[in-house]
Scaffold this active site. Structure first.
Site, PDB file in Angstrom:
ATOM      1  N   HIS A 195       0.806  -1.229   0.000  1.00 35.73           N
ATOM      2  CA  HIS A 195       0.000   0.000   0.000  1.00 35.73           C
ATOM      3  C   HIS A 195       0.828   1.262   0.000  1.00 35.73           C
ATOM      4  CE1 HIS A 195      -3.235  -2.819   0.417  1.00 35.73           C
ATOM      5  NE2 HIS A 195      -3.893  -1.885  -0.233  1.00 35.73           N
ATOM      6  N   ARG A 241     -10.804   3.751  -3.012  1.00 31.05           N
ATOM      7  CA  ARG A 241     -10.442   2.934  -1.839  1.00 31.05           C
ATOM      8  C   ARG A 241     -10.846   3.726  -0.601  1.00 31.05           C
ATOM      9  NH1 ARG A 241      -5.426   1.896  -5.026  1.00 31.05           N
ATOM     10  NH2 ARG A 241      -5.213  -0.349  -5.262  1.00 31.05           N
ATOM     11  N   ARG A 280     -15.658   1.469  -3.458  1.00 31.75           N
ATOM     12  CA  ARG A 280     -15.437   0.125  -2.918  1.00 31.75           C
ATOM     13  C   ARG A 280     -15.683   0.166  -1.425  1.00 31.75           C
ATOM     14  NH1 ARG A 280      -9.631  -2.615  -3.200  1.00 31.75           N
ATOM     15  NH2 ARG A 280      -9.138  -1.108  -1.579  1.00 31.75           N
ATOM     16  N   GLU A 324     -10.593 -10.805  -6.997  1.00 29.54           N
ATOM     17  CA  GLU A 324      -9.206 -10.749  -6.538  1.00 29.54           C
ATOM     18  C   GLU A 324      -8.789 -12.009  -5.803  1.00 29.54           C
ATOM     19  OE1 GLU A 324      -8.643  -7.171  -4.245  1.00 29.54           O
ATOM     20  OE2 GLU A 324     -10.550  -7.376  -3.236  1.00 29.54           O
ATOM     21  N   ASN A 382      -3.698  -6.959  -7.901  1.00 28.42           N
ATOM     22  CA  ASN A 382      -2.712  -6.907  -6.811  1.00 28.42           C
ATOM     23  C   ASN A 382      -2.915  -8.107  -5.889  1.00 28.42           C
ATOM     24  OD1 ASN A 382      -2.158  -4.465  -7.934  1.00 28.42           O
ATOM     25  ND2 ASN A 382      -3.200  -3.263  -6.367  1.00 28.42           N
ATOM     26  N   ARG A 386       2.233  -9.888  -1.218  1.00 26.68           N
ATOM     27  CA  ARG A 386       2.516  -8.742  -2.088  1.00 26.68           C
ATOM     28  C   ARG A 386       3.375  -7.678  -1.413  1.00 26.68           C
ATOM     29  NH1 ARG A 386      -3.508  -6.011  -2.558  1.00 26.68           N
ATOM     30  NH2 ARG A 386      -2.513  -3.993  -2.725  1.00 26.68           N
ATOM     31  N   CYS A 428      -8.497  -3.013 -12.010  1.00 29.27           N
ATOM     32  CA  CYS A 428      -8.097  -1.850 -11.208  1.00 29.27           C
ATOM     33  C   CYS A 428      -6.851  -2.110 -10.366  1.00 29.27           C
ATOM     34  CB  CYS A 428      -9.250  -1.378 -10.336  1.00 29.27           C
ATOM     35  SG  CYS A 428      -9.787  -2.613  -9.159  1.00 29.27           S
TER      36      CYS A 428
HETATM   37  C1  PEP Z   1      -6.211  -5.202  -5.924  1.00 32.37           C
HETATM   38  O1  PEP Z   1      -6.115  -6.074  -5.048  1.00 32.37           O
HETATM   39  O2  PEP Z   1      -5.788  -5.355  -7.090  1.00 32.37           O
HETATM   40  C2  PEP Z   1      -6.831  -3.904  -5.610  1.00 32.37           C
HETATM   41  C3  PEP Z   1      -7.060  -3.028  -6.562  1.00 32.37           C
HETATM   42  O3  PEP Z   1      -7.123  -3.649  -4.310  1.00 32.37           O
HETATM   43  P1  PEP Z   1      -6.033  -3.206  -3.199  1.00 32.37           P
HETATM   44  O4  PEP Z   1      -4.758  -2.894  -3.905  1.00 32.37           O
HETATM   45  O5  PEP Z   1      -6.624  -2.032  -2.502  1.00 32.37           O
HETATM   46  O6  PEP Z   1      -5.969  -4.434  -2.353  1.00 32.37           O
HETATM   47 MG    MG Z   2      -7.233  -5.890  -3.222  1.00 36.87          MG
END
Ligand code: PEP
Ligand code: MG
Length: 580
Positions: free
Chosen positions: A191, A298, A334, A433, A456, A467, A504
């Site tokens: 993040h 977000r 979201r 996801e 992501n 990640r 996204c």
């Molecule tokens: C993702 O997981 O690709 C996403 C867009 O959400 P975040 O990065 O906020 O987990």
């Molecule tokens: Mg996500």
């Protein structure tokens, strides 16, 4: 001069003085002091060493009682280290010779010791580097009297060097005064990296010990495009980076000229480029960059930036502000995606052994229904202000989607009873996801108005690679054939059931992937506002026919290296100057 390679988290080059924050956000002042104050600095040091030694001695006794001698031995090491007269003498020397503050002098000495320990061959001593960080933090806490650095009160532009930065910290910084970030931990989609990109601030992550390699006030270069940090650059290096900086700016000016041009391929396929935002203020920046709307709002930051849960009114105001700023353009809100590294007041990740697989995101909301309903009320109330869509994150089973929709229906009923207006036909969608959601995309598409692929997390869960963990970052790739095939599967199913589909995750804003995604059938991309012009340039430089060929070929590959090399070649052949 020290050069370090990390992971390129947000592009651009910055040159400036380092502001080193340790893991607890202490700022170590780098200034010389009046000779009259030197004895006070030494007294401060002595008191801090004493208090720290006392603390570890108590910890040692407690550890011996509860955990046995082996653990207690660790604290013995701390105790001896702190009590070592040579340590004190070294620090006092710096205070007296160079008129450094006690904190700065202590940090310098610890920095040298850490370097020494890191360079020895003996694995036992190497491991002790972590203990030295601990010791440093403890003593500094005493020297600095526990005052935490208030990053909102910066007075000069700096490059923030830190172990890690939480999303709420990053957002509270004054963007005009943060030139760049250089961070010990993390990956391209942690993040911290996402926020740096959103703010348009260059960043390099996964630098391991950058906080010990750099001292506060030193000049450093952060090359966020290539993932390189140089501390104490020589003249030649500085000149080279200044030129790179100018080139980057020139390139951006060229891209900005594309703002009002349509995102359409050379053979006429229109593509929708949307923005990811985290705060309502970002909407205008997104529109400025050419976004046709917001594909992902977000909402977590509302919950992370204050010590208390936000009230319904506070949430409503934020959502209303975003919709108003969008001026009729679509805004996908979201619902809160808390947990793992995004902890709201009252949440504790420690309860989960594997927080990313634990009680997070929609799962957390479905258990904490009171909080979730307040959130949904605020969203629905704001829906009358524009073209809102609601999206649920982190779904793995159809039951979860149904439960979320049922909760939304309950809240609608409550609002009806209270006579509060909202848009009844607000489209409801979900993020894909998890591999489970991708594999069952058809089933989900039948129950949703739209799907949005969150690569992501999809990459993280498909490859079983955290990640945000720099130690496995080389295994994290959105172009892994397994991930690509899942994306393809989602797009095909969305089309089959005639629901719209977007992507996204960070992949959407990376020009390396634009042609592949177009070729897989994607026509809606949502990304950090700053990425929009570069992606638009690729869309306008290619044809859908060519993209389909690329996708057909990639689908046949087995190894992510092959995919990467091939996509690089394909990108270079349409925009040769692109540094892919
Ligand atoms: C993702 O997981 O690709 C996403 C867009 O959400 P975040 O990065 O906020 O987990
Ligand atoms: Mg996500």
């Amino acid at each position: 001069m020290i050069t370090k390679k990390g992971i390129n988290a947000s592009p651009g080059v910055a040159i400036g003085p380092a502001l080193v924050l340790d893991t607890e956000e202490y700022r170590i002042p780098h200034r010389t002091i009046d000779p009259a104050q030197l004895p006070a600095q030494v007294r401060n040091l002595d008191a801090a060493l004493d208090a720290s030694r006392q603390e570890v001695s108590e910890l040692r006794l407690a550890a011996a009682r509860k955990l046995g001698d082996e653990t207690a031995a660790i604290f013995s090491f701390h105790e001896q280290f702190i009590a070592d007269p040579k340590l004190r003498a070294g620090v006092v020397d710096l205070i007296e010779q160079h008129r450094f503050t006690a904190a700065y002098a202590f940090a310098q000495v610890m920095n040298q010791r850490q370097k020494l320990f890191r360079n020895v061959a003996d694995p036992y001593l190497k491991e002790r580097v972590r203990d030295l960080y601990d010791i440093e933090k403890r003593v500094l806490r005493h020297i600095l009297g526990r005052t935490r650095e208030d990053m909102t009160r910066l007075t000069e532009p700096v490059i923030v060097v830190a172990h890690d930065i939480t999303p709420s910290q990053a957002i509270s910084f004054d963007r005009r005064l943060i030139l760049a970030f250089a961070i010990n931990v993390g990956g391209q989609t942690s993040h911290m990296s996402i926020i740096a990109r959103m703010l348009g601030i260059p960043a390099v992550v996964a630098l391991n010990d950058i906080t010990t390699d750099v001292s506060g006030g030193e000049t450093i270069v952060v090359d966020g495009s290539n993932g390189i940090v140089v501390a104490n650059p020589d003249k030649e290096t500085l000149n080279r980076y200044r030129e790179q900086q100018r080139e980057f700016e020139r390139f951006n000016i060229q891209l900005r000229a594309l703002r009002d041009e349509p995102a359409v391929t050379r053979d006429g396929l229109p593509v929708q480029l949307l923005a990811n935002i985290e705060v309502p203020e970002e909407v205008s920046r997104a529109i400025e960059a050419g976004a046709e709307g917001v594909g992902l709002y977000r909402t977590e930051l509302l919950f992370l930036s204050s010590p208390r849960l936000p009230t319904e009114e506070q949430q409503y105001e934020a959502f209303r502000a975003a919709l108003r700023a969008a001026q009729g353009r679509p805004v996908v809100i979201r619902t809160i995606d808390l947990g793992a590294d995004k902890l709201a007041p009252g949440m504790s990740a420690q309860q989960d052994h594997n927080p990313v697989l634990g009680l997070r995101s929609l799962r957390y909301c479905l258990i904490h229904l009171d909080m979730f309903k307040v959130h949904l009320r605020a969203i629905l109330r704001a829906s009358v202000e524009g073209d809102m869509r609601i999206m649920f994150p982190m779904i793995a089973t159809v039951m979860e989607l149904r439960q979320a929709k049922a909760t939304l229906a309950d809240v609608m009923e409550d609002l009806d009873e209270e006579g509060i207006a909202f848009r009844r036909n607000v489209p409801i969608g979900m993020m894909v996801e998890t591999p489970a959601a991708a594999l069952l995309a058809g089933a989900f598409a039948r129950e949703c108005a739209f799907l949005s692929i969150g690569t992501n997390d999809l990459t993280q869960y498909t490859l079983a690679v955290d990640r945000a963990n720099e130690r496995v970052a080389q295994l994290y790739s959105a172009h892994n054939p397994a991930v690509v095939r899942l994306i393809h599967q989602v797009i095909r199913n969305a089309r089959r059931y005639k629901v719209s589909v977007s992507l996204c995750g960070e992949m959407a804003g990376n020009t390396l992937y634009t042609q592949l995604l177009l070729g897989l059938g994607l026509q809606r991309f949502s990304m950090a506002p700053g990425d929009i012009p570069a992606v638009k340039r690729i869309v306008r430089s290619t044809t859908i026919e060519r993209c389909r060929q690329i996708a057909r070929k990639v689908i046949e590959f087995d190894a992510d290296r092959q995919v990467l090399n091939y996509l690089r070649e394909e990108l270079r052949s349409i925009v040769p100057e692109e540094d892919a």
